[in-house]
Write an enzyme that holds these catalytic residues in place. Sequence first.
Site, PDB file in Angstrom:
ATOM      1  N   ASN A  86       0.846  -1.195   0.000  1.00 32.80           N
ATOM      2  CA  ASN A  86       0.000   0.000   0.000  1.00 32.80           C
ATOM      3  C   ASN A  86       0.882   1.245   0.000  1.00 32.80           C
ATOM      4  O   ASN A  86       1.934   1.291   0.640  1.00 32.80           O
ATOM      5  CB  ASN A  86      -1.005   0.000   1.153  1.00 32.80           C
ATOM      6  CG  ASN A  86      -0.415  -0.238   2.527  1.00 32.80           C
ATOM      7  OD1 ASN A  86       0.619  -0.855   2.669  1.00 32.80           O
ATOM      8  ND2 ASN A  86      -1.079   0.249   3.541  1.00 32.80           N
ATOM      9  N   GLU A 145       0.310   5.130   0.664  1.00 30.53           N
ATOM     10  CA  GLU A 145      -0.643   6.148   1.132  1.00 30.53           C
ATOM     11  C   GLU A 145      -0.199   7.538   0.690  1.00 30.53           C
ATOM     12  O   GLU A 145       0.912   7.744   0.202  1.00 30.53           O
ATOM     13  CB  GLU A 145      -0.774   6.049   2.662  1.00 30.53           C
ATOM     14  CG  GLU A 145      -1.344   4.700   3.087  1.00 30.53           C
ATOM     15  CD  GLU A 145      -1.606   4.586   4.578  1.00 30.53           C
ATOM     16  OE1 GLU A 145      -1.134   5.438   5.355  1.00 30.53           O
ATOM     17  OE2 GLU A 145      -2.310   3.617   4.955  1.00 30.53           O
ATOM     18  N   CYS A 155      -3.951   0.585  -2.740  1.00 29.15           N
ATOM     19  CA  CYS A 155      -3.825  -0.633  -1.945  1.00 29.15           C
ATOM     20  C   CYS A 155      -2.735  -1.545  -2.514  1.00 29.15           C
ATOM     21  O   CYS A 155      -2.394  -1.467  -3.703  1.00 29.15           O
ATOM     22  CB  CYS A 155      -5.142  -1.407  -1.937  1.00 29.15           C
ATOM     23  SG  CYS A 155      -6.497  -0.593  -1.102  1.00 29.15           S
ATOM     24  N   GLU A 188      -2.888  -4.697  -3.266  1.00 28.34           N
ATOM     25  CA  GLU A 188      -3.366  -5.578  -4.336  1.00 28.34           C
ATOM     26  C   GLU A 188      -3.324  -4.865  -5.682  1.00 28.34           C
ATOM     27  O   GLU A 188      -2.868  -5.418  -6.685  1.00 28.34           O
ATOM     28  CB  GLU A 188      -4.805  -6.025  -4.060  1.00 28.34           C
ATOM     29  CG  GLU A 188      -4.984  -6.806  -2.771  1.00 28.34           C
ATOM     30  CD  GLU A 188      -5.291  -5.938  -1.572  1.00 28.34           C
ATOM     31  OE1 GLU A 188      -4.684  -4.846  -1.447  1.00 28.34           O
ATOM     32  OE2 GLU A 188      -6.127  -6.342  -0.761  1.00 28.34           O
ATOM     33  N   CYS A 226     -10.380  -4.695  -0.373  1.00 31.87           N
ATOM     34  CA  CYS A 226     -11.471  -3.712  -0.441  1.00 31.87           C
ATOM     35  C   CYS A 226     -12.257  -3.901  -1.748  1.00 31.87           C
ATOM     36  O   CYS A 226     -11.825  -4.606  -2.671  1.00 31.87           O
ATOM     37  CB  CYS A 226     -10.923  -2.291  -0.331  1.00 31.87           C
ATOM     38  SG  CYS A 226     -10.159  -1.682  -1.837  1.00 31.87           S
ATOM     39  N   CYS A 249     -10.375  -3.066  -5.036  1.00 32.85           N
ATOM     40  CA  CYS A 249      -9.406  -4.082  -5.453  1.00 32.85           C
ATOM     41  C   CYS A 249     -10.108  -5.313  -6.003  1.00 32.85           C
ATOM     42  O   CYS A 249      -9.623  -5.944  -6.951  1.00 32.85           O
ATOM     43  CB  CYS A 249      -8.495  -4.452  -4.290  1.00 32.85           C
ATOM     44  SG  CYS A 249      -7.334  -3.133  -3.882  1.00 32.85           S
TER      45      CYS A 249
HETATM   46  N1  THU Z   1      -5.252  -1.666   2.365  1.00 30.04           N
HETATM   47  C1  THU Z   1      -4.637  -2.446   1.443  1.00 30.04           C
HETATM   48  O1  THU Z   1      -3.573  -2.095   0.919  1.00 30.04           O
HETATM   49  N2  THU Z   1      -5.218  -3.624   1.107  1.00 30.04           N
HETATM   50  C2  THU Z   1      -6.284  -4.169   1.755  1.00 30.04           C
HETATM   51  O2  THU Z   1      -6.677  -5.285   1.454  1.00 30.04           O
HETATM   52  C3  THU Z   1      -6.974  -3.396   2.794  1.00 30.04           C
HETATM   53  C4  THU Z   1      -6.534  -1.985   2.947  1.00 30.04           C
HETATM   54  C5  THU Z   1      -4.576  -0.431   2.832  1.00 30.04           C
HETATM   55  C6  THU Z   1      -5.127   0.869   2.358  1.00 30.04           C
HETATM   56  C7  THU Z   1      -4.603   1.807   3.432  1.00 30.04           C
HETATM   57  O3  THU Z   1      -3.274   2.188   3.119  1.00 30.04           O
HETATM   58  C8  THU Z   1      -4.573   0.959   4.687  1.00 30.04           C
HETATM   59  O4  THU Z   1      -4.606  -0.387   4.236  1.00 30.04           O
HETATM   60  C9  THU Z   1      -5.703   1.223   5.645  1.00 30.04           C
HETATM   61  O5  THU Z   1      -6.909   1.191   5.004  1.00 30.04           O
END
Ligand code: THU
Length: 131
Positions: free
Chosen positions: A42, A44, A53, A55, A86, A89
Amino acid sequence: MNPEELIKTAFQALIHAHAPYSAYKVGAALLCDDGTVFTGCNVENASYGLTNCAERTAIFAAVAAGRRAFKAIAIAASKEPVPYPCGACRQVMAEFCGPDFPVYIAKGDGFETATLGELLPHSFDFEVSDD
Ligand code: THU
């Protein structure tokens, strides 16, 4: 690569996560039909909605490298909760993968397996037109 190895690779990928806002690091490992594996984490952003994310990072990296056929994906997180993918994804997976596509989700000392069809029934699909 078997599911256990793919989960291990997902854990290795989360080391690169940029998650200063949530402090929740996620890694993904995507197995291609030619046996290659693409990883993602991920990423941010201070403008929270721009976050990508793990994925989607892995899928976009694979597509950008010329891959379109995928066998499985594994997802791991640095802490709870369990990183079920999510909705965004899931829809991106559905762009390239069918309902039997296996999704391995790290949970406790092991992992849970779900198919994309279970995670996203009735995904949106669009017929390509010439218009
Ligand atoms: N996130 C992912 O990268 N993949 C997931 O399956 C769930 C959420 C990340 C997005 C964000 O950076 C952090 O987790 C919190 O939501």
